[in-house]
Write an enzyme that holds these catalytic residues in place. Sequence first.
Site, PDB file in Angstrom:
ATOM      1  N   GLU A  81     -14.637   8.871  -3.365  1.00  0.00           N
ATOM      2  CA  GLU A  81     -14.375   9.275  -1.978  1.00  0.00           C
ATOM      3  C   GLU A  81     -14.815   8.203  -0.981  1.00  0.00           C
ATOM      4  O   GLU A  81     -14.717   8.401   0.230  1.00  0.00           O
ATOM      5  CB  GLU A  81     -15.053  10.602  -1.668  1.00  0.00           C
ATOM      6  CG  GLU A  81     -14.439  11.792  -2.393  1.00  0.00           C
ATOM      7  CD  GLU A  81     -12.925  11.897  -2.169  1.00  0.00           C
ATOM      8  OE1 GLU A  81     -12.477  11.748  -1.022  1.00  0.00           O
ATOM      9  OE2 GLU A  81     -12.197  12.096  -3.158  1.00  0.00           O
ATOM     10  N   ASP A 141       7.293 -18.575   6.695  1.00  0.00           N
ATOM     11  CA  ASP A 141       7.178 -17.166   6.302  1.00  0.00           C
ATOM     12  C   ASP A 141       7.388 -16.260   7.513  1.00  0.00           C
ATOM     13  O   ASP A 141       7.138 -16.663   8.648  1.00  0.00           O
ATOM     14  CB  ASP A 141       5.762 -16.861   5.775  1.00  0.00           C
ATOM     15  CG  ASP A 141       5.592 -17.213   4.308  1.00  0.00           C
ATOM     16  OD1 ASP A 141       6.604 -17.425   3.623  1.00  0.00           O
ATOM     17  OD2 ASP A 141       4.433 -17.262   3.862  1.00  0.00           O
ATOM     18  N   ARG A 158      -2.508 -17.985   0.550  1.00  0.00           N
ATOM     19  CA  ARG A 158      -1.258 -18.683   0.897  1.00  0.00           C
ATOM     20  C   ARG A 158      -1.421 -19.630   2.075  1.00  0.00           C
ATOM     21  O   ARG A 158      -0.645 -20.547   2.262  1.00  0.00           O
ATOM     22  CB  ARG A 158      -0.163 -17.667   1.271  1.00  0.00           C
ATOM     23  CG  ARG A 158       0.370 -16.867   0.139  1.00  0.00           C
ATOM     24  CD  ARG A 158       1.356 -15.832   0.654  1.00  0.00           C
ATOM     25  NE  ARG A 158       2.554 -16.425   1.236  1.00  0.00           N
ATOM     26  CZ  ARG A 158       3.549 -16.933   0.534  1.00  0.00           C
ATOM     27  NH1 ARG A 158       3.501 -16.911  -0.775  1.00  0.00           N
ATOM     28  NH2 ARG A 158       4.595 -17.468   1.132  1.00  0.00           N
ATOM     29  N   PRO A 165      -9.138   2.917   4.408  1.00  0.00           N
ATOM     30  CA  PRO A 165      -7.996   3.411   5.190  1.00  0.00           C
ATOM     31  C   PRO A 165      -8.363   3.623   6.659  1.00  0.00           C
ATOM     32  O   PRO A 165      -7.483   3.802   7.501  1.00  0.00           O
ATOM     33  CB  PRO A 165      -7.646   4.740   4.501  1.00  0.00           C
ATOM     34  CG  PRO A 165      -8.873   5.152   3.762  1.00  0.00           C
ATOM     35  CD  PRO A 165      -9.591   3.877   3.394  1.00  0.00           C
TER      36      PRO A 165
END
Length: 229
Positions: free
Chosen positions: A115, A168, A153, A88
């Site tokens: 963690e 896209d 993709r 993150p």
Amino acid sequence: MQLNVITLFPQMVTDALSYGVVGRAIKQGTIQLTTYNPRDYAENKHNTVDDKPFGGGAGMVMMYDPLYRTWEDMKKNLATGPLLFMSPQGQKLSQKMCNDWSQLPALTLLCGRYEGVDQRFVDAHVDEEVSLGDYVISGGELAASVVIDAVARQIKGVLGKEASAETDSFMESALAPPQYTRSDLLGQSGVPDVLLSGNHQAIAEWRSQQSLLATERKRPDLLAGTSGD
Ligand code: SAH
């Protein structure tokens, strides 16, 4: 392309990527997906891969040694490419990043659990930290699956038609235009006439106009070049 994942839950990744166009590309060998489990490199009685952090605090941390041995073994045995750590705290994932990675012969993704990962492994071996967005999920496996799907993709032969990735959203800094298809319930009502006209040039023009309109309405930041990606 060789795509490798370091994960304590390999099946989460192989299952997630076993469907649709990406699943088919893996089965056909257009992309190679290989998983490595640090638990196989634990070298202790209970195959421990996590430990309490120095300094205390809640939760466990993935230990350096099993990760180091996994990574060294991988480098001996297959093309690894750069090592991305799903985190993150990383750079937010974008289409541009996925397009750039799809040009590489290989890429390896490290999935954290608990963690997170002993910082010494990140400092010494990770090339880039990559985030799905500003929220925390319980492990890197879903994030790695998202990255691999988006990268796959872009690889020639993965999508049925070469053109479908080009249209896209985000490929041209714009969103994809709206699409309509056959409906017994609705008939052709509500379908823009131009799409039924058979005039390919007019259809192409309408689509690029609609792309622009959708982008202006939903994501003006993309047009202003201020999306931060
Ligand atoms: N304590 C950590 C979060 C640990 S979550 C912190 O606050 O930074 C456990 C693992 O899930 C992470 O190591 C990472 O691999 C994965 N993860 C969690 N959120 C993520 C996100 N937004 N993007 C990518 N990976 C994420």
